[in-house]
Write an enzyme that holds these catalytic residues in place. Structure first.
Site, PDB file in Angstrom:
ATOM      1  N   HIS A  45       0.850  -1.194   0.000  1.00  0.00           N
ATOM      2  CA  HIS A  45       0.000   0.000   0.000  1.00  0.00           C
ATOM      3  C   HIS A  45       0.885   1.243   0.000  1.00  0.00           C
ATOM      4  CE1 HIS A  45      -3.985  -1.796   1.627  1.00  0.00           C
ATOM      5  NE2 HIS A  45      -3.298  -2.734   0.979  1.00  0.00           N
TER       6      HIS A  45
ATOM      7  N   GLU B 257       0.796   3.969   1.754  1.00  0.00           N
ATOM      8  CA  GLU B 257       1.186   4.448   3.079  1.00  0.00           C
ATOM      9  C   GLU B 257       2.325   3.605   3.667  1.00  0.00           C
ATOM     10  OE1 GLU B 257      -3.420   4.845   2.970  1.00  0.00           O
ATOM     11  OE2 GLU B 257      -1.882   3.596   2.036  1.00  0.00           O
TER      12      GLU B 257
ATOM     13  N   CYS C 289      -6.740   2.310   4.971  1.00  0.00           N
ATOM     14  CA  CYS C 289      -7.424   1.090   5.406  1.00  0.00           C
ATOM     15  C   CYS C 289      -6.987   0.768   6.841  1.00  0.00           C
ATOM     16  CB  CYS C 289      -7.069  -0.062   4.476  1.00  0.00           C
ATOM     17  SG  CYS C 289      -5.335  -0.610   4.645  1.00  0.00           S
TER      18      CYS C 289
ATOM     19  N   CYS D 129      -3.086   0.221   7.161  1.00  0.00           N
ATOM     20  CA  CYS D 129      -2.316   1.464   7.061  1.00  0.00           C
ATOM     21  C   CYS D 129      -2.585   2.383   8.246  1.00  0.00           C
ATOM     22  CB  CYS D 129      -2.621   2.158   5.742  1.00  0.00           C
ATOM     23  SG  CYS D 129      -2.048   1.189   4.324  1.00  0.00           S
TER      24      CYS D 129
END
Length: 174
Positions: A65, A67, A95, A98
């Site tokens: 991801h 992040e 999410c 993260c």
């Protein structure tokens, strides 16, 4: 003193827009690579120290991801897992994974482009960033360049549906 505070706010608002614009540019890289367009940067003392964009499909990893990648780069840049004097700019609400990483990294401020009503954990479904039971809370600001972030996501999924000839891919859930 109130006037000086107002000037500082205007300067910070201008910087925030510039940093979010850079995150949007990173999100475009994700889209170009076939991933959901999410971009993220981390800033420490007015210097970008971490950049990331969604690479789940490119890297074949649920952990890739934007992040997480930006946090990894930022911690390497400053040589500490604590990002206590940093601000994260991310184009889509984080999410649960993260959001947890943001809390664990002690990032004090997160600026979000678009909210994610299907999987967001900074206020949409849950708010892990401001959870009172945690020892670290994050200042959350939402809606910066929201229309640009939303448009980028909508365009990506419209192209994906057109390519697939379906109503969308279930495996690309945000």
């Amino acid at each position: 003193m109130a006037v000086l505070y107002g000037v500082r706010d205007l300067i910070q608002a201008k910087k925030d827009r510039e940093y979010m614009q850079e995150a949007l540019e990173l999100a475009e890289k994700a889209s170009d690579g076939g991933d959901v367009p999410i971009g993220c940067i981390i800033v420490h003392k007015d210097k970008v120290i971490g950049r990331g964009y969604n690479r789940r499909n490119q890297d074949h990893s649920a952990l890739a991801h934007a992040e997480i990648l930006a946090i990894r780069e930022a911690t390497e840049a400053i040589g500490d897992w604590r990002l206590e004097e940093c601000t994260m700019y991310v184009t889509l609400e984080p999410c649960q994974m993260c959001a947890g990483a943001i809390v664990q990294a002690r990032i004090p401020r997160v600026v979000i482009g678009a909210m994610n009503p299907k999987a967001g954990c900074a206020g949409s479904i849950l708010n892990l960033l401001e959870e009172p039971a945690f020892n670290h809370k994050v200042e959350v600001e939402t809606g910066l360049l929201e229309q640009d972030s939303s448009k980028q996501l909508k365009n990506f999924f419209a192209k994906l549906r057109a390519l697939k000839g379906t109503s969308g891919r279930k495996d690309l859930l945000l």
